[in-house]
Write a protein that holds these residues in place. Structure first.
Motif, PDB file in Angstrom:
ATOM      1  N   PHE A  11       0.843  -1.185   0.000  1.00  0.00           N
ATOM      2  CA  PHE A  11       0.000   0.000   0.000  1.00  0.00           C
ATOM      3  C   PHE A  11       0.881   1.238   0.000  1.00  0.00           C
ATOM      4  O   PHE A  11       1.926   1.279   0.644  1.00  0.00           O
ATOM      5  CB  PHE A  11      -0.925   0.019   1.220  1.00  0.00           C
ATOM      6  CG  PHE A  11      -1.960  -1.057   1.200  1.00  0.00           C
ATOM      7  CD1 PHE A  11      -2.985  -1.031   0.278  1.00  0.00           C
ATOM      8  CD2 PHE A  11      -1.902  -2.100   2.098  1.00  0.00           C
ATOM      9  CE1 PHE A  11      -3.944  -2.029   0.251  1.00  0.00           C
ATOM     10  CE2 PHE A  11      -2.855  -3.095   2.075  1.00  0.00           C
ATOM     11  CZ  PHE A  11      -3.876  -3.061   1.151  1.00  0.00           C
ATOM     12  N   ARG A  12       0.444   2.259  -0.712  1.00  0.00           N
ATOM     13  CA  ARG A  12       1.172   3.521  -0.750  1.00  0.00           C
ATOM     14  C   ARG A  12       0.671   4.418   0.367  1.00  0.00           C
ATOM     15  O   ARG A  12      -0.506   4.417   0.700  1.00  0.00           O
ATOM     16  CB  ARG A  12       0.971   4.186  -2.101  1.00  0.00           C
ATOM     17  CG  ARG A  12       1.618   3.391  -3.233  1.00  0.00           C
ATOM     18  CD  ARG A  12       1.148   3.859  -4.563  1.00  0.00           C
ATOM     19  NE  ARG A  12      -0.199   3.322  -4.813  1.00  0.00           N
ATOM     20  CZ  ARG A  12      -0.786   3.314  -5.989  1.00  0.00           C
ATOM     21  NH1 ARG A  12      -0.175   3.824  -7.026  1.00  0.00           N
ATOM     22  NH2 ARG A  12      -1.981   2.814  -6.142  1.00  0.00           N
ATOM     23  N   GLY A  13       1.574   5.200   0.939  1.00  0.00           N
ATOM     24  CA  GLY A  13       1.224   6.122   2.012  1.00  0.00           C
ATOM     25  C   GLY A  13       1.534   7.545   1.612  1.00  0.00           C
ATOM     26  O   GLY A  13       1.691   7.870   0.425  1.00  0.00           O
ATOM     27  N   VAL A  27      -6.283   3.630  -7.473  1.00  0.00           N
ATOM     28  CA  VAL A  27      -6.326   3.642  -6.016  1.00  0.00           C
ATOM     29  C   VAL A  27      -6.885   2.287  -5.612  1.00  0.00           C
ATOM     30  O   VAL A  27      -8.046   1.980  -5.881  1.00  0.00           O
ATOM     31  CB  VAL A  27      -7.210   4.795  -5.491  1.00  0.00           C
ATOM     32  CG1 VAL A  27      -7.204   4.825  -3.981  1.00  0.00           C
ATOM     33  CG2 VAL A  27      -6.738   6.127  -6.059  1.00  0.00           C
ATOM     34  N   LYS A  28      -6.024   1.464  -4.993  1.00  0.00           N
ATOM     35  CA  LYS A  28      -6.408   0.094  -4.671  1.00  0.00           C
ATOM     36  C   LYS A  28      -7.373   0.051  -3.488  1.00  0.00           C
ATOM     37  O   LYS A  28      -7.501   1.010  -2.736  1.00  0.00           O
ATOM     38  CB  LYS A  28      -5.162  -0.735  -4.338  1.00  0.00           C
ATOM     39  CG  LYS A  28      -4.209  -0.879  -5.503  1.00  0.00           C
ATOM     40  CD  LYS A  28      -3.033  -1.736  -5.145  1.00  0.00           C
ATOM     41  CE  LYS A  28      -2.120  -0.937  -4.240  1.00  0.00           C
ATOM     42  NZ  LYS A  28      -0.771  -1.410  -4.157  1.00  0.00           N
ATOM     43  N   GLU A  31      -6.772   1.752   0.056  1.00  0.00           N
ATOM     44  CA  GLU A  31      -5.989   2.977  -0.093  1.00  0.00           C
ATOM     45  C   GLU A  31      -6.927   4.173  -0.259  1.00  0.00           C
ATOM     46  O   GLU A  31      -8.094   4.027  -0.604  1.00  0.00           O
ATOM     47  CB  GLU A  31      -5.089   2.916  -1.336  1.00  0.00           C
ATOM     48  CG  GLU A  31      -3.911   2.015  -1.216  1.00  0.00           C
ATOM     49  CD  GLU A  31      -3.028   2.076  -2.455  1.00  0.00           C
ATOM     50  OE1 GLU A  31      -1.835   1.804  -2.311  1.00  0.00           O
ATOM     51  OE2 GLU A  31      -3.514   2.366  -3.552  1.00  0.00           O
ATOM     52  N   CYS A  32      -6.372   5.363  -0.023  1.00  0.00           N
ATOM     53  CA  CYS A  32      -7.098   6.603  -0.225  1.00  0.00           C
ATOM     54  C   CYS A  32      -6.100   7.636  -0.743  1.00  0.00           C
ATOM     55  O   CYS A  32      -4.940   7.654  -0.314  1.00  0.00           O
ATOM     56  CB  CYS A  32      -7.726   7.058   1.087  1.00  0.00           C
ATOM     57  SG  CYS A  32      -8.825   8.464   0.917  1.00  0.00           S
ATOM     58  N   ALA A  33      -6.533   8.487  -1.663  1.00  0.00           N
ATOM     59  CA  ALA A  33      -5.649   9.496  -2.240  1.00  0.00           C
ATOM     60  C   ALA A  33      -6.362  10.832  -2.293  1.00  0.00           C
ATOM     61  O   ALA A  33      -7.586  10.898  -2.421  1.00  0.00           O
ATOM     62  CB  ALA A  33      -5.218   9.084  -3.650  1.00  0.00           C
ATOM     63  N   PHE A  60      -1.047  10.070  -1.759  1.00  0.00           N
ATOM     64  CA  PHE A  60      -1.760   9.005  -1.057  1.00  0.00           C
ATOM     65  C   PHE A  60      -1.730   9.302   0.437  1.00  0.00           C
ATOM     66  O   PHE A  60      -0.805   9.938   0.945  1.00  0.00           O
ATOM     67  CB  PHE A  60      -1.147   7.642  -1.381  1.00  0.00           C
ATOM     68  CG  PHE A  60      -1.604   7.112  -2.710  1.00  0.00           C
ATOM     69  CD1 PHE A  60      -2.634   6.198  -2.785  1.00  0.00           C
ATOM     70  CD2 PHE A  60      -1.018   7.544  -3.886  1.00  0.00           C
ATOM     71  CE1 PHE A  60      -3.073   5.724  -4.008  1.00  0.00           C
ATOM     72  CE2 PHE A  60      -1.455   7.085  -5.114  1.00  0.00           C
ATOM     73  CZ  PHE A  60      -2.485   6.171  -5.176  1.00  0.00           C
ATOM     74  N   ASP A  62      -2.058   8.350   4.653  1.00  0.00           N
ATOM     75  CA  ASP A  62      -1.730   7.330   5.647  1.00  0.00           C
ATOM     76  C   ASP A  62      -3.001   6.875   6.357  1.00  0.00           C
ATOM     77  O   ASP A  62      -3.889   7.678   6.641  1.00  0.00           O
ATOM     78  CB  ASP A  62      -0.750   7.876   6.684  1.00  0.00           C
ATOM     79  CG  ASP A  62       0.651   8.032   6.115  1.00  0.00           C
ATOM     80  OD1 ASP A  62       1.019   7.247   5.216  1.00  0.00           O
ATOM     81  OD2 ASP A  62       1.374   8.934   6.574  1.00  0.00           O
ATOM     82  N   ARG A  63      -3.037   5.581   6.661  1.00  0.00           N
ATOM     83  CA  ARG A  63      -4.192   4.999   7.342  1.00  0.00           C
ATOM     84  C   ARG A  63      -3.825   4.724   8.798  1.00  0.00           C
ATOM     85  O   ARG A  63      -2.772   4.157   9.081  1.00  0.00           O
ATOM     86  CB  ARG A  63      -4.583   3.699   6.650  1.00  0.00           C
ATOM     87  CG  ARG A  63      -5.794   3.044   7.220  1.00  0.00           C
ATOM     88  CD  ARG A  63      -6.131   1.809   6.414  1.00  0.00           C
ATOM     89  NE  ARG A  63      -7.308   1.175   6.968  1.00  0.00           N
ATOM     90  CZ  ARG A  63      -7.554  -0.098   6.869  1.00  0.00           C
ATOM     91  NH1 ARG A  63      -6.719  -0.879   6.220  1.00  0.00           N
ATOM     92  NH2 ARG A  63      -8.627  -0.611   7.396  1.00  0.00           N
ATOM     93  N   PHE A  91      -8.215   7.706   7.496  1.00  0.00           N
ATOM     94  CA  PHE A  91      -7.136   8.205   6.653  1.00  0.00           C
ATOM     95  C   PHE A  91      -6.834   9.639   7.059  1.00  0.00           C
ATOM     96  O   PHE A  91      -7.736  10.461   7.175  1.00  0.00           O
ATOM     97  CB  PHE A  91      -7.523   8.145   5.172  1.00  0.00           C
ATOM     98  CG  PHE A  91      -7.572   6.752   4.621  1.00  0.00           C
ATOM     99  CD1 PHE A  91      -6.407   6.109   4.242  1.00  0.00           C
ATOM    100  CD2 PHE A  91      -8.766   6.086   4.497  1.00  0.00           C
ATOM    101  CE1 PHE A  91      -6.446   4.820   3.738  1.00  0.00           C
ATOM    102  CE2 PHE A  91      -8.825   4.807   3.998  1.00  0.00           C
ATOM    103  CZ  PHE A  91      -7.653   4.171   3.617  1.00  0.00           C
TER     104      PHE A  91
END
Length: 124
Positions: A11-13, A27-28, A31-33, A60, A62-63, A91
């Motif tokens: 996952f991207r942060g 956006v998988k 994930e949130c962007a 992207f 952070d969660r 997020f």
């Protein structure tokens, strides 16, 4: 998408930040962007979603996750502080939040007592 060395999804942060002239982003799920357009307005995209972007900034988010024995402390940009009881996930959006942190909750059973007091402010 999985990493080559483990079976955990990648996952991207917030360390993923790109300026996009013309392109696309996926956006998988999980994930949130935030995407800033030319007008400066941010759009929050919650995955799974495929988006086309043009002349935009993509970051992207952070969660943060809290379980049943934890809580989230969210400091908003307007100065308010919110304590959110777990279980939940959030997020951290740089447009709305100054900071987000996870803390351990104090667990009380039926025989425990919690006393909260405050002293009056000293006279001027």
């Amino acid at each position: 998408m999985f990493s080559r060395r483990s079976k955990k999804p990648v996952f991207r942060g917030s360390d993923y930040y790109k300026s996009v002239w013309l392109g696309k982003r996926t956006v998988k799920d999980g994930e949130c962007a935030s995407i800033w357009g030319l007008d400066g307005c941010a759009t929050e995209i919650l995955g799974p979603k495929f988006v086309w972007v043009a002349m935009s900034q993509v970051r992207f988010l952070d969660r943060f996750c809290a379980d049943q024995q934890q809580y989230l402390k969210v400091q908003h940009k307007d100065g308010t502080v919110e304590h959110m009881r777990g279980p939940l996930s959030l997020f951290s959006n740089p447009v709305k939040h100054e900071s987000v942190a996870v803390f351990q909750a104090e667990i009380l059973d039926s025989t425990d007592v919690l006393l909260v007091s405050s002293d009056p402010p000293p006279p001027p």
